[in-house]
Enzyme design. Structure first.
Site, PDB file in Angstrom:
ATOM      1  N   ALA A 136      40.609  39.098  37.653  1.00 51.86           N
ATOM      2  CA  ALA A 136      39.459  38.263  37.118  1.00 51.86           C
ATOM      3  C   ALA A 136      39.837  36.686  36.945  1.00 51.86           C
ATOM      4  O   ALA A 136      40.845  36.296  36.635  1.00 51.86           O
ATOM      5  CB  ALA A 136      39.330  38.812  35.484  1.00 51.86           C
ATOM      6  N   LYS A 161      41.446  33.127  28.136  1.00 48.14           N
ATOM      7  CA  LYS A 161      42.270  32.188  28.570  1.00 48.14           C
ATOM      8  C   LYS A 161      41.699  30.889  28.955  1.00 48.14           C
ATOM      9  O   LYS A 161      42.176  29.835  28.577  1.00 48.14           O
ATOM     10  CB  LYS A 161      43.278  32.772  29.981  1.00 48.14           C
ATOM     11  N   ALA A 193      42.791  33.022  34.397  1.00 49.75           N
ATOM     12  CA  ALA A 193      42.497  34.436  35.170  1.00 49.75           C
ATOM     13  C   ALA A 193      43.929  35.239  34.710  1.00 49.75           C
ATOM     14  O   ALA A 193      44.699  34.743  34.104  1.00 49.75           O
ATOM     15  CB  ALA A 193      43.321  33.768  36.736  1.00 49.75           C
ATOM     16  N   ASP A 194      43.581  36.497  35.234  1.00 51.74           N
ATOM     17  CA  ASP A 194      44.486  37.653  34.886  1.00 51.74           C
ATOM     18  C   ASP A 194      44.407  38.607  35.913  1.00 51.74           C
ATOM     19  O   ASP A 194      43.431  38.742  36.597  1.00 51.74           O
ATOM     20  CB  ASP A 194      44.234  38.216  33.533  1.00 51.74           C
ATOM     21  N   THR A 195      45.747  39.187  36.126  1.00 51.43           N
ATOM     22  CA  THR A 195      45.711  40.409  37.178  1.00 51.43           C
ATOM     23  C   THR A 195      46.250  41.549  36.625  1.00 51.43           C
ATOM     24  O   THR A 195      47.383  41.396  36.050  1.00 51.43           O
ATOM     25  CB  THR A 195      46.620  39.670  38.579  1.00 51.43           C
TER      26      THR A 195
END
Length: 218
Positions: free
Chosen positions: A121, A63, A84-86
């Site tokens: 992240a 991303k 970011a990723d969750t």
């Protein structure tokens, strides 16, 4: 009256939030980071050999790179892209967004009265340098009744949330305790991100400065 000194702001690198998430935008605004945003299109599909931690880190990095590639900025401007990723992990199962109510109910059953991990992240890159990491927070849910699970689904909130809940919203009522960063569960670990911003030279707390001190006030 003296004019505000804008040199520190105008000379600083610009931050691109490579996400359309209003929650992440709110977190950046909360700490006074000047930024612009652009939603990115990255396929979110876990590879067979990936752990949850590897998967979420890869998505954040992809991303960030995608955001940088599509950014429209002035020539010569320094830009850093934040991806970011969750996701949640319980009993070694990766919990992403629920597909439907049946999937949501199954996920809530796994987390009811138990502890799960939330991994977010983040990746900050300017194309030459990159800073990235995964931050974990431990969250324990209260015991959830069938009625509570159904009522929460009917609020509409769980449908677009990794792990099926939003701790910053109505889902706060599901949580008994957390261990670690609260903002990490929302979608950006601000404590960790601030260190990355300092290394990149990106200012924060900008909107807390006073004009009479020679700085910008929002």
């Amino acid at each position: 009256m003296p004019q505000p000194d804008t040199r520190q702001i105008t000379s600083a690198p610009r931050l691109l939030l490579a996400s359309g998430s209003p929650r992440r935008a709110e977190l950046l605004s909360q700490i006074g980071v000047p930024f612009f945003s652009a939603a990115t299109s990255v396929e979110e599909r876990r590879r067979p050999d990936e752990s949850g931690r590897e998967y979420v880190l890869r998505l954040a990095q992809e991303k960030a790179r995608a955001g940088l590639a599509q950014a429209e900025v002035e020539e010569g401007a320094a830009v850093w892209s934040l991806g970011a990723d969750t996701l949640g992990i319980v009993q070694d199962e990766v919990l992403e967004k629920p597909r439907d109510f049946a999937d949501f109910r199954r996920m809530m059953g796994l987390m009811s009265g138990a502890e799960h991990a939330v991994h977010t992240a983040i990746c900050l890159t300017d194309g030459d340098q990159s800073f990235s990491t995964v931050v974990e927070t431990r969250v324990r849910f209260r015991e959830l009744s069938d009625r509570l699970i159904e009522d929460y689904w009917n609020t509409g909130e769980p449908r677009d949330k990794a792990g099926g809940y939003g701790i910053q919203g109505k889902g706060a009522l599901l949580v008994a305790s957390i261990q670690g960063s609260y903002s990490n569960v929302v979608g950006l670990p601000l404590e960790t991100l601030s260190g990355f911003l300092e290394r990149a030279g990106i200012p924060f707390w900008q909107f807390d400065r006073r004009v009479d001190a020679g700085m910008i006030e929002e």
